[in-house]
Design an enzyme around this catalytic site. Structure first.
Site, PDB file in Angstrom:
ATOM      1  N   HIS A  24      -8.237  11.729  -5.198  1.00 14.84           N
ATOM      2  CA  HIS A  24      -9.444  11.202  -4.537  1.00 14.84           C
ATOM      3  C   HIS A  24      -9.263  11.037  -3.030  1.00 14.84           C
ATOM      4  CE1 HIS A  24     -12.892   8.734  -3.552  1.00 14.84           C
ATOM      5  NE2 HIS A  24     -12.062   7.805  -3.119  1.00 14.84           N
ATOM      6  N   GLU A  45      -4.791  -1.410  -1.416  1.00 14.67           N
ATOM      7  CA  GLU A  45      -5.479  -2.063  -2.529  1.00 14.67           C
ATOM      8  C   GLU A  45      -4.829  -1.759  -3.883  1.00 14.67           C
ATOM      9  OE1 GLU A  45     -10.076  -3.210  -3.216  1.00 14.67           O
ATOM     10  OE2 GLU A  45      -9.661  -1.204  -2.478  1.00 14.67           O
ATOM     11  N   ASP A  46      -4.294  -0.550  -4.033  1.00 16.00           N
ATOM     12  CA  ASP A  46      -3.893  -0.092  -5.367  1.00 16.00           C
ATOM     13  C   ASP A  46      -2.405   0.159  -5.558  1.00 16.00           C
ATOM     14  OD1 ASP A  46      -6.564  -0.138  -6.228  1.00 16.00           O
ATOM     15  OD2 ASP A  46      -6.920   1.825  -5.351  1.00 16.00           O
ATOM     16  N   HIS A  61      -6.636   5.168   2.306  1.00 18.18           N
ATOM     17  CA  HIS A  61      -7.625   4.100   2.129  1.00 18.18           C
ATOM     18  C   HIS A  61      -7.475   3.290   0.842  1.00 18.18           C
ATOM     19  CE1 HIS A  61     -10.123   7.106  -0.115  1.00 18.18           C
ATOM     20  NE2 HIS A  61     -10.630   6.036  -0.696  1.00 18.18           N
TER      21      HIS A  61
END
Length: 130
Positions: free
Chosen positions: A58, A86-87, A82
């Site tokens: 992605h 967060e992940d 990006h």
């Protein structure tokens, strides 16, 4: 626009992404682009999306789409990174140390935006249930 509906929905290989940026910006920081590509793949590792696609596909697709808009190197690097804060176990400080303060600020901004979108979605779902 959903990246899956975009003509450039295939995952660009590292050299293809760098070439795409260099085609409109010959002064682009090739080393920075390469580092971000490798870092995103390494940090996301074997994570899979619900669809079964590798997670790193992605951000690479998004970066490829942004090259169509001839965006600057910092923005392309941000696209690659990006989801990392967060992940994965990466922190904002890790990003700042490896990619500079500008990229770290951009990544942080995207992370905050996605959290706001998620909150808005949860609120909408709660209202639907009510």
């Amino acid at each position: 626009m959903d990246p899956h509906d975009h003509p450039r929905s295939k995952v660009l290989r590292q050299f293809e992404l760098v070439e795409a940026v260099r085609a409109y910006d010959p002064t682009a920081d090739e080393a920075l682009l390469n580092r971000a590509y490798v870092y995103a793949m390494k940090m996301h590792g074997s994570q899979l999306r619900a669809s079964g696609d590798p997670y790193f596909a992605h951000p690479i697709q998004v970066a490829g789409i942004l090259t169509d808009y001839r965006l600057d190197t910092a923005t392309i690097v941000t696209a690659l990174l990006h989801d990392v804060v967060e992940d994965t176990s990466a922190t904002r400080d890790d990003i700042a140390g490896m990619f500079g303060e500008e990229v770290a600020s951009l990544v942080e901004g995207v992370t905050k935006l996605s959290r706001l979108e998620l909150q808005a979605e949860h609120t909408r779902q709660a209202e639907n249930l009510r």
